[in-house]
Design an enzyme around this catalytic site. Structure first.
Site, short mmCIF file in Angstrom:
data_model
loop_
_atom_site.label_atom_id
_atom_site.label_comp_id
_atom_site.label_asym_id
_atom_site.label_seq_id
_atom_site.Cartn_x
_atom_site.Cartn_y
_atom_site.Cartn_z
CE LYS A 181 -106.86 16.16 -17.39
NZ LYS A 181 -105.89 17.18 -17.28
CD GLU A 255 -97.84 2.98 -22.62
OE1 GLU A 255 -96.52 2.88 -22.08
OE2 GLU A 255 -98.31 2.07 -23.33
CB CYS A 289 -92.03 8.43 -20.09
SG CYS A 289 -92.76 8.00 -21.94
CD GLU A 386 -90.24 9.82 -15.38
OE1 GLU A 386 -91.33 9.96 -14.54
OE2 GLU A 386 -90.43 9.34 -16.39
#
Ligand code: NDP
Length: 478
Positions: A181, A255, A289, A386
């Site tokens: 997906k 991840e 990331c 983040e």
């Protein structure tokens, strides 16, 4: 004297975007029951209508993948499997321009990056894993064990094609079949990849692509016919998935997010370091990331680095992602822009000093100027959370031990960078840092042969290299 750049737009005539897309299941296009818009974040133009995958669509895809695993893919010799991967890699290279333009239109990233990074690296991943397919016994993985079977793969929007390649190539090389997906805002290159699978003659059902939103992802995670989940995305959703899989036999790799420290020691080559800082945080609009989003500067050189960094940031060209001169493109979605604005407002409210590059932002679409915050302390939200945008938080240190303490003071542990002239300094710092990937005198360099992944809340397991291969076999790396 200032020379203006003439516009150098890449032509979009090379791509053909259908007005409506269905799912790719069992080698065929299957109509969706409802749809949502996919827009170009640089202009807000509607590019296409994407099918919203339901539990029934996921079920059909899992059945197709199981059937393909049992009847065709697991029966093929590893050499034959490798041939398909080589074929896919070559077709991706042949259609590289099409992939690059489509990725830029759908994601908002500059064509310079989609053309020179995303697409070549994606093809390289297929070439790399094609090479391993019939040589697994030499890869240091336990070849007495079998592939998992059907793998569910859920990927984010920041590197849509590249994340697909990171997931699909090792899964197929080790003999698994796939239900993937893509992210809701960036499905188009995954759908073009489905066409590549058809063009390569890949047996039906080996790769299935179901588009949709978080509910579609959740249907994949919770489907009893799935043997392994591989997920890249936020730590928040990663935790949800880990909880959902805890009482099952499904295997899992994650991840997740990061808050990478980029440490500059007083002896670093300053001009090169400034380029590295810019590449570390402004590459891909900071939607990375492993971005170097916390700059940790030795006090003795902080003023000089910051002055040069600001001068360099004023030269970053922000604007039309299809223009070959553009350095920084559009933010991927209105939601992501709102999140960046919220966190940067918190940075100011908490007392950090905000400075943004002097650039004109387009009026349509989602944009954010390259920004740095100085005087950041470890307690500030912009040092802990983040931001996933073109925003750098700057902290300073006096002793190497203080630099390491600040760098490791995070729930994440995906990446770090070290800038220093001295090898001994670099080796010492590398041993102290708790991060999966550490770059020295460079940043954001990727290679299919190199394992990637993090510590702590940055994830479980590794992708890429021989370590990544072992995650797709039931045994563990030797
Ligand atoms: P998400 O984690 O929400 O999305 C990643 C993928 O998971 C997407 O395909 C998403 O679908 C899907 N998903 C969402 N909810 C579920 C669920 N409950 N079960 C299964 N799959 C699900 O990340 P976002 O795109 O919302 O980004 C949010 C933040 O995550 C960013 O601001 C950034 O901080 C971080 N992030 C980190 C990335 C990394 O590489 N480590 C990559 C992307 C984001 P859909 O897109 O349809 O919602």
């Amino acid at each position: 004297m200032n020379f203006e750049y003439a516009a150098a737009p890449e032509s979009r005539s090379v791509v053909k975007i259908d007005p409506v897309y269905g799912h790719f299941i069992n080698g065929k296009w299957v109509n969706g029951s409802s749809h949502f818009n996919s827009i170009n974040p640089a202009t807000e133009e509607v590019l296409s209508q994407i099918a919203l995958g339901t539990a029934a669509d996921v079920d059909a895809a899992v059945k197709a993948a199981r059937n393909a695993f049992d009847k065709s893919w697991s029966k093929l010799s590893s050499r034959e499997r490798g041939k398909y991967l080589f074929r896919i890699a070559r077709i991706m290279q042949e259609r590289a321009r099409e992939f690059a333009v489509l990725e830029t239109l759908d994601n908002g990233k500059p064509i310079r990056e989609s053309r020179d990074v995303d697409v070549p690296l994606s093809a390289a991943h297929f070439f790399y894993h094609a090479g391993w397919a019939d040589k697994l016994e030499y890869a240091g993985v336990d070849t007495t064990t079998a592939p998992h079977g059907v793998v569910g793969q859920i990927i984010p929007w920041n590197f849509p094609l590249l994340m697909l390649a990171w997931k699909v190539a090792p899964a197929l090389a080790t003999g698994n079949t796939v239900v993937l997906k893509p992210a809701e805002t960036t499905s188009l290159t995954a759908l073009l990849f489905a066409q590549v699978c058809q063009q390569a003659g890949l047996p039906d059902g080996v790769v299935n692509i179901v588009t949709g939103d978080g509910s579609t992802g959740s249907a994949i995670v919770n489907h009893p016919g799935i043997d392994k989940i591989a997920f890249t995305g936020s730590t928040e959703v990663g935790k949800l998935i880990a909880r959902a899989l805890a009482p099952t036999n499904k295997s899992l790799t994650l991840e997740l997010g990061g808050k990478g420290a980029n440490i500059v020691f007083g002896d670093a080559a300053i001009d090169e370091t400034v380029e590295g800082i810019v590449n570390g945080i402004f590459f891909n609009q900071g939607h990375v990331c492993c971005a170097g989003s916390r700059l940790i500067l030795q006090e003795s050189i902080a003023d000089e680095v910051l002055e040069k960094l600001k001068r360099r940031m004023d030269k970053i060209r922000v604007g039309d992602p299809l223009d070959k001169n553009t350095d920084l493109g559009a933010i991927n979605s209105a939601e992501q822009l709102a999140k960046i604005r919220e966190l940067t407002a918190a940075g100011e409210a908490e007392g950090a000093g905000r400075w943004s590059a002097n650039c004109e932002l387009p009026t349509n679409g989602f944009w954010f100027a390259p920004t740095i915050f100085t005087g950041v302390t470890q307690a500030h939200r912009i040092a802990r959370e983040e931001i996933f945008g073109p925003v750098l938080s700057v902290l300073t240190f006096r002793t190497p031990a203080e630099a390491i303490e600040k760098a490791n003071n995070t729930p994440f542990g995906l990446s770090a960078g070290i800038w220093s002239e001295k090898g001994s300094n670099i080796l010492w710092a590398t041993q102290q840092l708790r991060a999966g990937v550490i770059w020295a005198n460079t940043f954001n360099k990727f290679d299919p042969a190199s394992p990637f992944g993090g510590y702590k809340e940055s994830g479980w397991g590794r992708e890429g290299g021989r370590h990544g291969l072992s995650a797709y076999l039931k045994g563990s790396a030797k």
